[in-house]
Structure formats: structure tokens, C-alpha cells
Scaffold this motif. Structure first.
Motif, PDB file in Angstrom:
ATOM      1  N   GLU A 262     -52.223  28.123  12.330  1.00 38.89           N
ATOM      2  CA  GLU A 262     -53.006  29.086  11.558  1.00 38.89           C
ATOM      3  C   GLU A 262     -54.263  28.428  11.004  1.00 38.89           C
ATOM      4  OE1 GLU A 262     -52.277  32.527   9.886  1.00 38.89           O
ATOM      5  OE2 GLU A 262     -51.915  32.488  12.049  1.00 38.89           O
ATOM      6  N   SER A 263     -54.061  27.274  10.386  1.00 37.80           N
ATOM      7  CA  SER A 263     -55.164  26.599   9.703  1.00 37.80           C
ATOM      8  C   SER A 263     -55.740  25.516  10.607  1.00 37.80           C
ATOM      9  CB  SER A 263     -54.645  25.921   8.433  1.00 37.80           C
ATOM     10  OG  SER A 263     -53.869  26.811   7.692  1.00 37.80           O
ATOM     11  N   PRO A 264     -56.979  25.120  10.332  1.00 36.68           N
ATOM     12  CA  PRO A 264     -57.545  24.004  11.085  1.00 36.68           C
ATOM     13  C   PRO A 264     -56.657  22.769  10.920  1.00 36.68           C
ATOM     14  CG  PRO A 264     -59.206  25.038   9.710  1.00 36.68           C
ATOM     15  CD  PRO A 264     -57.906  25.648   9.331  1.00 36.68           C
ATOM     16  N   ALA A 265     -56.494  22.023  12.014  1.00 37.44           N
ATOM     17  CA  ALA A 265     -55.622  20.857  11.968  1.00 37.44           C
ATOM     18  C   ALA A 265     -56.454  19.602  11.809  1.00 37.44           C
ATOM     19  CB  ALA A 265     -54.799  20.793  13.241  1.00 37.44           C
ATOM     20  N   LEU A 266     -56.267  18.927  10.686  1.00 40.54           N
ATOM     21  CA  LEU A 266     -57.086  17.761  10.373  1.00 40.54           C
ATOM     22  C   LEU A 266     -56.579  16.515  11.083  1.00 40.54           C
ATOM     23  CD1 LEU A 266     -59.347  16.647   8.316  1.00 40.54           C
ATOM     24  CD2 LEU A 266     -57.382  15.781   7.044  1.00 40.54           C
ATOM     25  N   SER A 267     -57.479  15.812  11.767  1.00 39.15           N
ATOM     26  CA  SER A 267     -57.120  14.481  12.251  1.00 39.15           C
ATOM     27  C   SER A 267     -58.182  13.491  11.802  1.00 39.15           C
ATOM     28  CB  SER A 267     -56.935  14.471  13.766  1.00 39.15           C
ATOM     29  OG  SER A 267     -58.136  14.823  14.403  1.00 39.15           O
ATOM     30  N   THR A 268     -57.715  12.261  11.535  1.00 41.59           N
ATOM     31  CA  THR A 268     -58.592  11.269  10.900  1.00 41.59           C
ATOM     32  C   THR A 268     -58.574   9.944  11.663  1.00 41.59           C
ATOM     33  OG1 THR A 268     -56.724  10.609   9.525  1.00 41.59           O
ATOM     34  CG2 THR A 268     -58.234  12.217   8.576  1.00 41.59           C
ATOM     35  N   PRO A 269     -59.096   9.942  12.890  1.00 36.51           N
ATOM     36  CA  PRO A 269     -59.120   8.673  13.637  1.00 36.51           C
ATOM     37  C   PRO A 269     -59.970   7.638  12.903  1.00 36.51           C
ATOM     38  CG  PRO A 269     -59.812  10.532  15.013  1.00 36.51           C
ATOM     39  CD  PRO A 269     -59.768  11.026  13.616  1.00 36.51           C
ATOM     40  N   HIS A 270     -59.526   6.393  12.957  1.00 40.76           N
ATOM     41  CA  HIS A 270     -60.284   5.345  12.280  1.00 40.76           C
ATOM     42  C   HIS A 270     -60.276   4.086  13.145  1.00 40.76           C
ATOM     43  CE1 HIS A 270     -61.925   4.099   8.216  1.00 40.76           C
ATOM     44  NE2 HIS A 270     -62.034   3.013   8.967  1.00 40.76           N
ATOM     45  N   ILE A 271     -61.435   3.665  13.584  1.00 43.75           N
ATOM     46  CA  ILE A 271     -61.521   2.516  14.488  1.00 43.75           C
ATOM     47  C   ILE A 271     -62.547   1.517  13.975  1.00 43.75           C
ATOM     48  CG2 ILE A 271     -61.879   1.770  16.896  1.00 43.75           C
ATOM     49  CD1 ILE A 271     -59.794   3.928  16.734  1.00 43.75           C
ATOM     50  N   LEU A 272     -62.143   0.256  13.987  1.00 50.70           N
ATOM     51  CA  LEU A 272     -63.106  -0.813  13.722  1.00 50.70           C
ATOM     52  C   LEU A 272     -63.422  -1.473  15.059  1.00 50.70           C
ATOM     53  CD1 LEU A 272     -61.396  -2.632  10.688  1.00 50.70           C
ATOM     54  CD2 LEU A 272     -62.971  -0.699  10.638  1.00 50.70           C
ATOM     55  N   ILE A 273     -64.701  -1.671  15.314  1.00 50.69           N
ATOM     56  CA  ILE A 273     -65.078  -2.357  16.549  1.00 50.69           C
ATOM     57  C   ILE A 273     -65.818  -3.629  16.154  1.00 50.69           C
ATOM     58  CG2 ILE A 273     -66.418  -2.191  18.688  1.00 50.69           C
ATOM     59  CD1 ILE A 273     -66.064   0.870  18.537  1.00 50.69           C
ATOM     60  N   ARG A 274     -65.257  -4.740  16.580  1.00 49.89           N
ATOM     61  CA  ARG A 274     -65.873  -6.012  16.196  1.00 49.89           C
ATOM     62  C   ARG A 274     -66.394  -6.683  17.458  1.00 49.89           C
ATOM     63  NH1 ARG A 274     -61.744  -9.178  12.911  1.00 49.89           N
ATOM     64  NH2 ARG A 274     -62.078  -7.689  11.232  1.00 49.89           N
ATOM     65  N   ILE A 275     -67.688  -6.903  17.518  1.00 46.21           N
ATOM     66  CA  ILE A 275     -68.301  -7.497  18.705  1.00 46.21           C
ATOM     67  C   ILE A 275     -68.702  -8.929  18.362  1.00 46.21           C
ATOM     68  CG2 ILE A 275     -70.084  -7.215  20.478  1.00 46.21           C
ATOM     69  CD1 ILE A 275     -68.638  -4.618  20.213  1.00 46.21           C
ATOM     70  N   GLY A 276     -68.171  -9.872  19.129  1.00 44.62           N
ATOM     71  CA  GLY A 276     -68.416 -11.287  18.852  1.00 44.62           C
ATOM     72  C   GLY A 276     -69.846 -11.715  19.151  1.00 44.62           C
ATOM     73  N   GLU A 277     -70.157 -12.942  18.699  1.00 42.91           N
ATOM     74  CA  GLU A 277     -71.500 -13.497  18.921  1.00 42.91           C
ATOM     75  C   GLU A 277     -71.825 -13.551  20.404  1.00 42.91           C
ATOM     76  OE1 GLU A 277     -72.022 -17.283  17.088  1.00 42.91           O
ATOM     77  OE2 GLU A 277     -71.545 -16.507  15.080  1.00 42.91           O
ATOM     78  N   GLY A 278     -73.015 -13.158  20.731  1.00 46.40           N
ATOM     79  CA  GLY A 278     -73.494 -13.277  22.106  1.00 46.40           C
ATOM     80  C   GLY A 278     -72.788 -12.390  23.118  1.00 46.40           C
ATOM     81  N   ALA A 279     -71.899 -11.531  22.647  1.00 46.16           N
ATOM     82  CA  ALA A 279     -71.201 -10.654  23.592  1.00 46.16           C
ATOM     83  C   ALA A 279     -72.176  -9.594  24.107  1.00 46.16           C
ATOM     84  CB  ALA A 279     -70.004  -9.991  22.930  1.00 46.16           C
TER      85      ALA A 279
ATOM     86  N   GLN B 160     -54.542  -7.808   7.170  1.00 51.66           N
ATOM     87  CA  GLN B 160     -55.038  -7.710   5.795  1.00 51.66           C
ATOM     88  C   GLN B 160     -56.571  -7.742   5.734  1.00 51.66           C
ATOM     89  OE1 GLN B 160     -53.067  -6.664   3.550  1.00 51.66           O
ATOM     90  NE2 GLN B 160     -51.265  -6.947   4.858  1.00 51.66           N
ATOM     91  N   ALA B 161     -57.174  -8.602   6.556  1.00 48.68           N
ATOM     92  CA  ALA B 161     -58.638  -8.731   6.525  1.00 48.68           C
ATOM     93  C   ALA B 161     -59.307  -7.411   6.913  1.00 48.68           C
ATOM     94  CB  ALA B 161     -59.080  -9.844   7.458  1.00 48.68           C
ATOM     95  N   ALA B 162     -58.772  -6.798   7.955  1.00 51.26           N
ATOM     96  CA  ALA B 162     -59.359  -5.540   8.412  1.00 51.26           C
ATOM     97  C   ALA B 162     -59.171  -4.446   7.374  1.00 51.26           C
ATOM     98  CB  ALA B 162     -58.736  -5.129   9.742  1.00 51.26           C
ATOM     99  N   LYS B 163     -58.004  -4.458   6.749  1.00 57.24           N
ATOM    100  CA  LYS B 163     -57.753  -3.450   5.721  1.00 57.24           C
ATOM    101  C   LYS B 163     -58.700  -3.630   4.537  1.00 57.24           C
ATOM    102  CE  LYS B 163     -53.385  -3.021   4.626  1.00 57.24           C
ATOM    103  NZ  LYS B 163     -51.893  -3.085   4.713  1.00 57.24           N
TER     104      LYS B 163
END
Ligand SMILES: Nc1ncnc2c1ncn2[C@@H]1O[C@H](COP(=O)(O)OP(=O)(O)OP(=O)(O)O)[C@@H](O)[C@H]1O
Ligand SMILES: [Mg+2]
Lengths: 436, 248
Positions: A181-198, A127-130
Motif C-alpha cells: 500500500e505504502s511506498p517501500a523504503l530502502s536505504t542502500p549504503h555503500i562506501l567505495i575506497r579507491i587506493g592510491e594510483g588506482a 569499526q573504522a568504516a562505521k
């Protein structure tokens, strides 16, 4: 007359998007993302489809019918093992994630993380990410990033815990297909969360498997306090494929983001980087390079925000254009009120190898704070005849001399790629295009 | 080796060289002196094949070939070397790698062995040591940010590697300090033999004390107006170019 035409054109684009969206909601949509889909669709309707003079698309032909005459890409499709393996940089064999048309392919991916300190998970039940995606969508202005949200049916979270430090790189491969025939739509969606000091290295590789691929990925990176991210983005389109990528980056206090983005060009590649230095002392070192031939296009659109005290940004762009290629750089650094002691520098350089090629650069600064050091410059030029002559008097033929000068021009960016296999790969992909 | 006959050449419609004739044989050292703007660098650029210059009249034969018909790289491959008055900076191209590539192009053409980076480094290190050049100039970009004197040394380094038959030194001595001048002059002298030749363009007789020319020519307004031995250089130093004017 012209105006009505443009309006009509934009209207037609909007109607096609609506039609596709209604179809998508009837079948194909994921109920878990319905709220985000509908929000985005509504925002597209309110904002309208951008016409040619839209400030975000000054150099991009949004009237291109392929951008709205799309079908939704089928998924999953399969990628044979040999092809898949050839896409993985040496050293990333155990830290590679494959996203085929936006879906995580668990069979091809190989991801071992000691103690589970780096993890990949679907966002569906998170839920938080959404909520994060929903909030970001509300303030999104880029029509193609909104299209991503409107047609999103999967999203993933790459989570790097606090203090994690890796020597190697994590490779994310986004492969887009499309053969109909038509262009094929793709919708990748990525969240990248980098922790403190990483301290972490990430390579993102966008690949078109077919001519009709139309991919509009959205990535968002949030970097914790004091973290360091080495980020390499490689785009390998094929001739008629289209990629419109949105990368959102938010840096906390003292976080460092080093980015090298390389594009091979295709019918259309546009990369929108929105970078927020929102904690004190955050730094960004941003580098973009492309070498384009024939009718290839590559466009970089960057908005970088200094939002806190003492942040540093360096932006360098280099393009080499042959034949009828087109490139643009539209980059603005915004220094927000209170962002004292900001230090920013933008340099754009384009090397034109053909009179029919076209390069546009638009560096811009908007400063709303005192005591800042901000500079920018841009240059579009040909090969320097004095340098060429100097090399010829040292035995090099016209071809060799030209190759030395063009290669070194691009290599000033490519050489910064901090991971040898990726650096070699990008050299091979781009510098080869300078051969006659 | 080099035979220039009645050469007229210019740039952008301005005729600068107005009938130069000069003959240089193997083993000879020629000094060319003359006031600023008299056409000395124009002559070297025309000989090296700079595309901005047009030759309006005359012939240049180098080692039996019509030099003016060759593109610059073929002139270089045939053994002509120009050490520039103002060496060009080439950002992004590593100095050592640039020299290795140039060396190998010439070696390949002459059927000699091409050198890999390791072997070349040995050769390069030796030459740099003789010239008193720090190893850090290997990794730096060609001439980029080099001081005036460092650029001149870098030209001589290339000369030493390419072993040309005919070298034109366009004011190699300007920008060099006293010690550097001695080192550079000694290196040039060591490279000299009875098989190659030198044209030294200079304003100062000092370098001629190290590299003794067989002939000194005075060029003025695009013409060689006087030729002589080393004494002519000394005379010019004490009396200036007025002596020419008197005689004209
Ligand atoms: N592009 C140009 N257009 C017109 N005149 C030019 C051009 N380039 C050079 N000249 C002129 O040609 C003349 C000869 O110049 P050159 O560089 O050969 O002189 P020089 O003898 O080498 O002088 P110095 O001792 O100062 O190096 C000068 O008067 C110069 O101004
Ligand atoms: Mg001169």
C-alpha cells in the motif's frame, strides 16, 4: 496562515518519521548500526523536515506525502535470473554486485577479483568504516541522506587496493522493490575506497522494480592520491517510484573523477552530489543528462568544493523536457580560502519541447580565494528554428529534423560515457523517449 | 522548370518582394544581382519555404507543382536546393552522418539504394577531394566553427550529393579566396547539365566568368528592374547600380 500550514505539514512529516523510526528500533534495526541510526534520527528532529522554501529543496516538492508515509521494504526479495541478467552490462558479467533493497544478493552477484585486490565486505564489524559513516552523518544536512542513516541496517565497503588498474567496469546494481500500500523504503549504503594510483571504472545503476519503490541510497567515494575514477551513474525509475540519492565524493591530491550521470526520471528523482576536491591538483569532470516526458521529474543538486590549490572542475548539465516534465539543476561551486589557481566552469542547458514543461537552473559560485578562474552559464530554450529550417531544406521532415536536433543535444553528454555497453544502454533508455 | 509570377512577399509585416516574375528553364543559368537589402535572400528564402516569410500575392510553379503549397522538405525532395548565404551551424551533429541521412532520405524517396556508412564514405570522399576539403570535416559538427569559405564549400558538397534540379546559390562566392572560388565554381559547373538549372545570386561578376549565365537580372527594392545577358553584369561592375537609377 500559510506559514502555520507549512509548519503543520512539516510537523506531520516529522511525526510520521518518528513513528516509523520507533517501530524500526523495536524490530528490524541492526544493533551494529544503532549508534548511527540514533544520531541521524536526532539530527532529523533538530533540523526539522524541510518545507518548500528550504534552500536545499528549492525545486523539489518535499510536501509529497509519499516521502514520509513509507513502510520499510521487505528483504530479501528475489529477482529472477533472467531479469537479473538483463540488468548486467555486457563485459560486467564477472564484476557485478546486486543490492536488492540495500542488501547484497550474493547469489546474483558475481565478483572475481584477481588476488583479492578489489573486495566487497559488510561494514557491520568494520569499526573504522562505521566511524567514517558516523562522522559523515554528523555533518550531513540532507534530510534524505539522514533518513538513510537513521534506517540503515546494512552497509558495504568496496575496497580497491593501491595501484589496481582495470580495463573493464565494476557494475553495482541497486534494485528497489515495493508493492504494498505504502511506498517501500530502502536505504542502500555503500562506501567505495579507491587506493592510491588506482585506475578504475564503476557503473552504478539504480532501478525501481515496482511502482511503490522508494529508495534513498547513500554512496561515498574516497579517492586516493593520483587515482583515476570513471564513474557512470544510470537511474531508471518507473513512473511512481521515488529515488533520492546522495553521493559523497572526496578526492585526494591529483585524483581524477570523471562522472556521467543519466536519469530517466520518475515521480521524483533527486540526486545530491557533494564533491570535495580536497587534495592539490584534484580534478572533476561532471556531466548530467536527462530526458523526461509526461509528469516525470529529475533534479540534480550539486555542491562542489575546491579545497586545495590548483584543482579543476567542469560541470555540464543537459535536460530535454517534454509534456509536463520538470527538471532542475541547483549547482554551486565553492572555492575555499587558500584554493588558489582554482579553475571551474559550469554549463547548464535545457531544451524545452513543450510549453507545459518546466526547467529551473541555478548555477552559483562562492569564491573565497584569490587568483581563480571560475565561470558559469545557463540557458533554457526551444529548438532553434533556423537549424530546423536548414535541416528541412536538406530533405528532413519536421519529425526527423526535430529528432536529429534533440538527439544531438543529449548525445553531447551521453557520447562521453566511456564504456560502450553502458553508452548504448543509456542511448536506448533516453533517446527512445524522443520518438513521438 | 520554375515559373515565378508577380510574387509579393514579406516578413513581419514588411513587404520586401514587390512583384517578382522570373522563368527558369532546364539547362539555364540565371544570375541575380542587386544592391544590399534589395530582397535577393528574401527571394531564396521564400522559394525554399522559410516559415518566417509570408507570401501576399503571386504564384510559383516548380516542375508542374504549386511550390508555395509544399513544406520545405518536400520542395527539397522535389529537387530544389538552396545554398545559404549564411549556412547554419548545427552543433553535435556529425557532418558526414548528417549528409548520409539526407542522401538516404532523398534516395529512398526516389526509389534508389540507400547507402551504409562505408559506401557513403566512398562517395563523400570523392566529392570532398574535388572540392579540396580535408577529411577532418567529415567528423566535425555541421558547419560548427567552419570558416566562411569552409561553410560555402560544405554547401556545395551537399549540392553535389543531393544532385538537385534547381539550385539557388545565395552569394556562394562571398568569403571564398581566389583559389577556392575557382575550385567551387568549377565544381558547380561540372554539376550543371541540360537537365538542371541554376540561379546564382552574387555581387561580383568574377564568378560569372567561370559559370557563364544565360541571363542576368537586376533586382532593386524587391523588383526585377532589368534583365539582360552577361554584358549587363560587366556594365554593373564598371558603373555600379547608378545605371539603374538613371534609367528609373
Ligand atoms: N525580420 C525582418 N523584419 C524587417 N525587415 C527585414 C527582416 N528581415 C529582412 N528584412 C529586410 O528585408 C530587406 C531585404 O533583405 P535581403 O536579405 O533579402 O537582402 P539581400 O538582397 O539578400 O541583401 P544582401 O546583398 O546584403 O545579402 C532588407 O532591407 C532587410 O533589412
Ligand atoms: Mg542576401
Amino acid at each position: 496562515m500559510q506559514t502555520t500550514n507549512i509548519t503543520k505539514g512539516s510537523q506531520a512529516h516529522l511525526e510520521r518519521i518518528k513513528e516509523r523510526f520507533d517501530g524500526f528500533m523495536k524490530s528490524g534495526a541492526n544493533p551494529a548500526f544503532r549508534e548511527i541510526n540514533e544520531l541521524a534520527s536526532g539530527l532529523i528532529k533538530t533540523a526539522g523536515y524541510p518545507h518548500r522554501t528550504h534552500e536545499m529543496f528549492t525545486f523539489v516538492n518535499t510536501a509529497d506525502p509519499s516521502l514520509t508515509f513509507f513502510d520499510i521494504a521487505e528483504q530479501p526479495i528475489s529477482l529472477d535470473d533472467d531479469t537479473a541478467r538483463s540488468l548486467v552490462y555486457r563485459g560486467c558479467e564477472n564484476s557485478v554486485l546486486f543490492f536488492i533493497n540495500g542488501s547484497l544478493d550474493r547469489r546474483l552477484s558475481s565478483f572475481y577479483s584477481k588476488d583479492g585486490k578489489i573486495s566487497i565486505s559488510p561494514v557491520e564489524q568494520n569499526q573504522a568504516a562505521k566511524r567514517e559513516i558516523l562522522e559523515r552523518t554528523k555533518s550531513e544536512k540532507d534530510i534524505f541522506a539522514l533518513l538513510n542513516a537513521a534506517f540503515m541496517k546494512e552497509a558495504f565497503l568496496l575496497d580497491v587496493n593501491d595501484g589496481v588498474s582495470t580495463e573493464g567496469f565494476i557494475q553495482l546494481i541497486f534494485a528497489a522493490s515495493g508493492s504494498g500500500e505504502s511506498p517501500a523504503l530502502s536505504t542502500p549504503h555503500i562506501l567505495i575506497r579507491i587506493g592510491e594510483g588506482a585506475d578504475i571504472g564503476i557503473i552504478v545503476r539504480f532501478i525501481s522494480l515496482d511502482e511503490r519503490a522508494f529508495s534513498i541510497p547513500a554512496l561515498s567515494i574516497s579517492a586516493g592520491e593520483g587515482s583515476k575514477i570513471k564513474y557512470i551513474c544510470v537511474h531508471e525509475g518507473c513512473e511512481d517510484s521515488r529515488h533520492l540519492i546522495k553521493t559523497f565524493v572526496s578526492l585526494s591530491k591529483d585524483a581524477h573523477f570523471t562522472c556521467i550521470t543519466a536519469s530517466n526520471g520518475s515521480a521524483l528523482v533527486r540526486h545530491n552530489y557533494e564533491i570535495h576536491l580536497h587534495g592539490e591538483g584534484a580534478e572533476t569532470d561532471f556531466n548530467a543528462v536527462s530526458i523526461l516526458k509526461e509528469k516525470e521529474q529529475a533534479h540534480n543538486y550539486v555542491r562542489l568544493h575546491h579545497e586545495a590549490m590548483g584543482c579543476i572542475s567542469r560541470l555540464r548539465f543537459r535536460n530535454i523536457l517534454k509534456d509536463k516534465a520538470r527538471a532542475s539543476v541547483d549547482s554551486t561551486v565553492v572555492v575555499h580560502p587558500g584554493a588558489k589557481l582554482s579553475d571551474s566552469n559550469q554549463i547548464m542547458k535545457s531544451l524545452m519541447l513543450s510549453p507545459d514543461a518546466k526547467a529551473d537552473s541555478k548555477p552559483n559560485l562562492m569564491i573565497y580565494a584569490d587568483d581563480v578562474k571560475c565561470t558559469h552559464g545557463s540557458a533554457v530554450g526551444q529548438i532553434d528554428p533556423e537549424q530546423l529550417f536548414y535541416l528541412k531544406t536538406r530533405c528532413f521532415s519536421q519529425d526527423m529534423a526535430q529528432r536529429i536536433l534533440t538527439t544531438s543535444f543529449a548525445d553531447e553528454i551521453i557520447g562521453k560515457i566511456p564504456f560502450a555497453p553502458a553508452r548504448d544502454g543509456v542511448r536506448k533508455m533516453l533517446l527512445g523517449k524522443l520518438e513521438r | 522548370m520554375l515559373e515565378i509570377k508577380d510574387l509579393y512577399a514579406g516578413i513581419e509585416g514588411n513587404e520586401i518582394l514587390k512583384g517578382i516574375s522570373l522563368s527558369v528553364n532546364k539547362g539555364e543559368i540565371h544570375a541575380v544581382m542587386g544592391p544590399n537589402g534589395s530582397g535577393k535572400s528574401t527571394l531564396s528564402n521564400v522559394l525554399a519555404g522559410h516559415p518566417s516569410y509570408t507570401v501576399n500575392k503571386g504564384t510559383v510553379v516548380f516542375e508542374g507543382d504549386d511550390l508555395l503549397a509544399l513544406p520545405p522538405e518536400e520542395r527539397a525532395l522535389k529537387g530544389l536546393f538552396l545554398a545559404y548565404q549564411y549556412p547554419v551551424e548545427i552543433p553535435g551533429v556529425g557532418n558526414a552522418e548528417f549528409m548520409r541521412m539526407a542522401y538516404n532520405v532523398k534516395a529512398k524517396k526516389e526509389g534508389r539504394e540507400e547507402l551504409d556508412p562505408l559506401d557513403f564514405d566512398e562517395l563523400l570522399s570523392d566529392k570532398m577531394e574535388i572540392l579540396g576539403m580535408d577529411a577532418k570535416y567529415k567528423e566535425r559538427a555541421v558547419n560548427e566553427g567552419f570558416s566562411g569559405g569552409e561553410k560555402k564549400k560544405n554547401e556545395i558538397l551537399q549540392m553535389a550529393l543531393l544532385e538537385p534540379k534547381l539550385t539557388i546559390l545565395d552569394e556562394i562566392d562571398s568569403g571564398l579566396d581566389i583559389d577556392a572560388l575557382r575550385i567551387v565554381a568549377e565544381s558547380i559547373q561540372k554539376l550543371g547539365s541540360d537537365k538542371n538549372a541554376l540561379i546564382i545570386i552574387t555581387h561580383f561578376p568574377r564568378i560569372l566568368k567561370y559559370i557563364k549565365p544565360h541571363y542576368v537580372h537586376v533586382i532593386s527594392s524587391g523588383r526585377i528592374i532589368k534583365s539582360g545577358g552577361i554584358d549587363l553584369a560587366m556594365e554593373l561592375e564598371s558603373r555600379g547600380y547608378d545605371i539603374i537609377k538613371e534609367k528609373n
